[in-house]
Design a protein around this motif. Structure first.
Motif, short mmCIF file in Angstrom:
data_model
loop_
_atom_site.label_atom_id
_atom_site.label_comp_id
_atom_site.label_asym_id
_atom_site.label_seq_id
_atom_site.Cartn_x
_atom_site.Cartn_y
_atom_site.Cartn_z
N ASN A 1 0.86 -1.17 0.00
CA ASN A 1 0.00 0.00 0.00
C ASN A 1 0.91 1.23 0.00
OD1 ASN A 1 -2.52 -1.35 0.08
ND2 ASN A 1 -2.30 -1.71 2.27
N TYR A 2 1.00 1.86 -1.15
CA TYR A 2 1.98 2.93 -1.37
C TYR A 2 1.31 4.28 -1.23
CZ TYR A 2 5.86 5.36 -3.68
OH TYR A 2 6.91 6.19 -3.97
N GLU A 3 1.87 5.11 -0.30
CA GLU A 3 1.19 6.38 0.02
C GLU A 3 1.72 7.57 -0.77
OE1 GLU A 3 4.93 6.95 2.01
OE2 GLU A 3 3.64 5.22 1.72
N ASN A 4 2.89 7.44 -1.41
CA ASN A 4 3.44 8.56 -2.18
C ASN A 4 2.79 8.56 -3.55
OD1 ASN A 4 4.95 10.64 -3.20
ND2 ASN A 4 6.95 9.68 -2.83
N ILE A 5 1.59 9.08 -3.59
CA ILE A 5 0.76 9.00 -4.78
C ILE A 5 1.35 9.78 -5.95
CG2 ILE A 5 -0.69 11.03 -4.39
CD1 ILE A 5 -1.96 7.53 -5.32
N ARG B 1 -7.85 8.88 -0.53
CA ARG B 1 -6.97 8.57 0.61
C ARG B 1 -5.49 8.74 0.27
NH1 ARG B 1 -8.41 2.75 2.68
NH2 ARG B 1 -6.80 3.41 4.19
N ASP B 2 -5.22 9.15 -0.98
CA ASP B 2 -3.83 9.30 -1.44
C ASP B 2 -3.00 8.05 -1.19
OD1 ASP B 2 -4.20 11.82 -2.45
OD2 ASP B 2 -3.56 12.85 -0.62
N VAL B 3 -3.52 6.93 -1.64
CA VAL B 3 -2.81 5.67 -1.48
C VAL B 3 -3.07 4.81 -2.71
CG1 VAL B 3 -4.74 4.52 -0.30
CG2 VAL B 3 -2.38 3.73 0.11
#
Length: 221
Positions: free
Chosen positions: A161-165, A200-202
């Motif tokens: 689950n990568y948050e740096n969109i 959610r920017d993910v």
């Protein structure tokens, strides 16, 4: 008296109308079982484990090898050698452990282990010892060539689950690969984007890499 002794020697001891021991059959069982365990050990320990750096299938491989061998050897007298062997391949070939999916490579090794056990247990007297030994050596050599000489590597997938969109962009592919490699320490081969949630920017991504990288380190956690 001599005739009675000869009768005792020729007639094996029985209990409940079953032979207590048949020396020739028991010797054959020990020899074939030893050969089967040796070949299984070489395939599992020196070929599979050394190249995959995994030992979680040790128990399954050796247990299945022993069970299949003994099952085939003891039921050989039923005279269902070919059908029985094919039935075992069919049964064990569709095994799915409900707790975890078995990777394709591990399923292949499982098929090889079952095949070795069936061959070593059901080969009849028409198959010479040289032919049986050659078959086992050929299987082991083929597996070694596929793993070592051809340098085939096992590829696995890591779901993140990568948050740096901001890096989820075709123009920032290099930055995405570098960021994932910096965070995880693994050598990324390719990345697949499964899902993007802009609220959610993910993003849910799949990172593919080899279990063994070029310097021989293990990329498992």
């Amino acid at each position: 008296m001599d005739q009675l002794q000869d009768t005792i020697i020729k007639e094996p001891l029985r209990w409940l109308d079953i032979k207590v021991i048949n020396p020739s059959d028991f010797t054959e069982l020990l020899v074939r079982l030893g050969l089967n365990l040796l070949v299984t050990f070489v395939v599992v320990h020196y070929i599979y484990s050394k190249n995959s750096n995994r030992k979680d299938f040790y128990f399954s491989y050796f247990s299945i090898s022993m069970t299949v061998f003994v099952l085939c050897f003891l039921l050989e007298s039923v005279k269902l050698e070919l059908g029985f062997a094919l039935g075992l391949f069919a049964i064990f070939g569709i095994i799915r452990y409900r707790t975890d999916a078995i990777p394709i490579k591990e399923m292949t090794y499982l098929f090889v282990i079952i095949g070795i056990s069936v061959i070593n247990s059901l080969s009849n007297k028409k198959v010479s010892h040289i032919e049986l030994m050659f078959t086992n050596v050929a299987i082991v050599s083929t597996m070694w060539i596929l793993e070592k000489a051809l340098l085939l590597k096992q590829e696995i997938c890591l779901v993140i689950n990568y948050e740096n969109i901001n890096n989820i962009n075709i123009k920032k592919k290099a930055e995405l690969y570098a960021d994932i490699q910096e965070r995880t320490g693994i050598k990324v081969k390719r990345i697949e984007i499964e899902e993007i949630n802009y609220l959610r920017d993910v993003a849910k991504i799949k990172v593919f890499h080899d279990i063994n990288d070029s310097n021989g380190d293990t990329n498992t956690f």
